[in-house]
Scaffold this active site. Structure first.
Site, PDB file in Angstrom:
ATOM      1  N   ASP A  88       1.948   5.042   1.603  1.00 16.52           N
ATOM      2  CA  ASP A  88       2.951   4.691   0.595  1.00 16.52           C
ATOM      3  C   ASP A  88       2.720   5.586  -0.630  1.00 16.52           C
ATOM      4  O   ASP A  88       1.583   5.687  -1.091  1.00 16.52           O
ATOM      5  CB  ASP A  88       2.788   3.205   0.222  1.00 16.52           C
ATOM      6  CG  ASP A  88       3.946   2.664  -0.596  1.00 16.52           C
ATOM      7  OD1 ASP A  88       4.444   3.394  -1.482  1.00 16.52           O
ATOM      8  OD2 ASP A  88       4.336   1.513  -0.368  1.00 16.52           O
ATOM      9  N   ILE A  89       3.744   6.228  -1.129  1.00 17.80           N
ATOM     10  CA  ILE A  89       3.544   7.105  -2.294  1.00 17.80           C
ATOM     11  C   ILE A  89       3.430   6.312  -3.602  1.00 17.80           C
ATOM     12  O   ILE A  89       3.141   6.875  -4.643  1.00 17.80           O
ATOM     13  CB  ILE A  89       4.614   8.218  -2.438  1.00 17.80           C
ATOM     14  CG1 ILE A  89       6.018   7.629  -2.498  1.00 17.80           C
ATOM     15  CG2 ILE A  89       4.479   9.259  -1.332  1.00 17.80           C
ATOM     16  CD1 ILE A  89       7.037   8.657  -3.009  1.00 17.80           C
ATOM     17  N   HIS A  91       9.861  -1.770   7.769  1.00 18.35           N
ATOM     18  CA  HIS A  91       8.529  -1.231   7.503  1.00 18.35           C
ATOM     19  C   HIS A  91       7.556  -2.362   7.212  1.00 18.35           C
ATOM     20  O   HIS A  91       7.919  -3.339   6.566  1.00 18.35           O
ATOM     21  CB  HIS A  91       8.538  -0.208   6.365  1.00 18.35           C
ATOM     22  CG  HIS A  91       9.101  -0.693   5.060  1.00 18.35           C
ATOM     23  ND1 HIS A  91      10.438  -0.999   4.891  1.00 18.35           N
ATOM     24  CD2 HIS A  91       8.513  -0.926   3.868  1.00 18.35           C
ATOM     25  CE1 HIS A  91      10.637  -1.390   3.635  1.00 18.35           C
ATOM     26  NE2 HIS A  91       9.486  -1.355   3.002  1.00 18.35           N
ATOM     27  N   HIS A 148       4.094  -3.146   5.340  1.00 20.83           N
ATOM     28  CA  HIS A 148       3.090  -2.646   4.387  1.00 20.83           C
ATOM     29  C   HIS A 148       1.723  -3.089   4.871  1.00 20.83           C
ATOM     30  O   HIS A 148       1.542  -4.263   5.209  1.00 20.83           O
ATOM     31  CB  HIS A 148       3.298  -3.274   3.005  1.00 20.83           C
ATOM     32  CG  HIS A 148       4.480  -2.761   2.266  1.00 20.83           C
ATOM     33  ND1 HIS A 148       4.395  -1.770   1.326  1.00 20.83           N
ATOM     34  CD2 HIS A 148       5.783  -3.117   2.333  1.00 20.83           C
ATOM     35  CE1 HIS A 148       5.603  -1.528   0.832  1.00 20.83           C
ATOM     36  NE2 HIS A 148       6.461  -2.334   1.427  1.00 20.83           N
ATOM     37  N   HIS A 207       9.043  -6.825   2.934  1.00 20.93           N
ATOM     38  CA  HIS A 207      10.045  -7.387   2.031  1.00 20.93           C
ATOM     39  C   HIS A 207      11.426  -6.762   2.210  1.00 20.93           C
ATOM     40  O   HIS A 207      12.401  -7.320   1.770  1.00 20.93           O
ATOM     41  CB  HIS A 207       9.597  -7.362   0.566  1.00 20.93           C
ATOM     42  CG  HIS A 207       9.102  -6.036   0.089  1.00 20.93           C
ATOM     43  ND1 HIS A 207       9.843  -4.898   0.150  1.00 20.93           N
ATOM     44  CD2 HIS A 207       7.899  -5.673  -0.439  1.00 20.93           C
ATOM     45  CE1 HIS A 207       9.134  -3.886  -0.354  1.00 20.93           C
ATOM     46  NE2 HIS A 207       7.954  -4.322  -0.703  1.00 20.93           N
TER      47      HIS A 207
END
Ligand SMILES: [Zn+2]
Length: 130
Positions: A30-31, A91, A93, A84
């Site tokens: 994740d950026i 995706h 997390h 979410h």
């Protein structure tokens, strides 16, 4: 799907710090990480929600592989999962945690920032741990 940021990452039209890839799934850092090694796992095919993804079981088997690699490669103590759906491509997390689970807060963490080189070192540590 056109204009989908994750479909563009799958196609290589946008860069990512990849940690895992097979014929159906891909995982990258994740950026906007909320912990060191915060990873997103996506299906290569566009699905709106995590519960839409097929094959669903295989998706979570990839999540398990990544959790093990985060623990081994980054010495994470455990992994926090969340979904979410704010980006409209499914995706998961996966946030490696470095504190004891007993003292962990469920409050949102601050974003961390890493340089491009630091991101690449983190991704390489996870990739080597599979
Ligand atoms: Zn997409």
């Amino acid at each position: 799907m056109e204009d989908c940021i994750f479909c563009k990452i799958v196609k290589g039209e946008l860069p990512s710090h990849k940690v895992y890839e097979d014929n159906k799934f891909m995982a990258f850092l994740d950026i906007y990480p909320k912990s060191k090694g915060h990873t997103l796992i996506i299906p290569k095919k566009h699905f709106r929600w995590v519960h839409d993804v097929e094959p669903f079981g295989e998706y979570w088997q990839v999540a398990r592989k990544i959790a093990r690699a985060q623990e081994k490669g980054l010495s994470a103590k455990w992994t926090q999962y969340f979904t979410h759906g704010l980006i409209p491509h499914a995706h998961i997390h996966m946030k490696p945690r470095y504190e004891d689970v007993q003292g962990a807060s469920m409050l949102p963490d601050e974003h961390l920032s890493f340089s491009k080189e630091e991101f690449e070192v983190i991704a390489a540590k996870i990739r080597k741990a599979f």
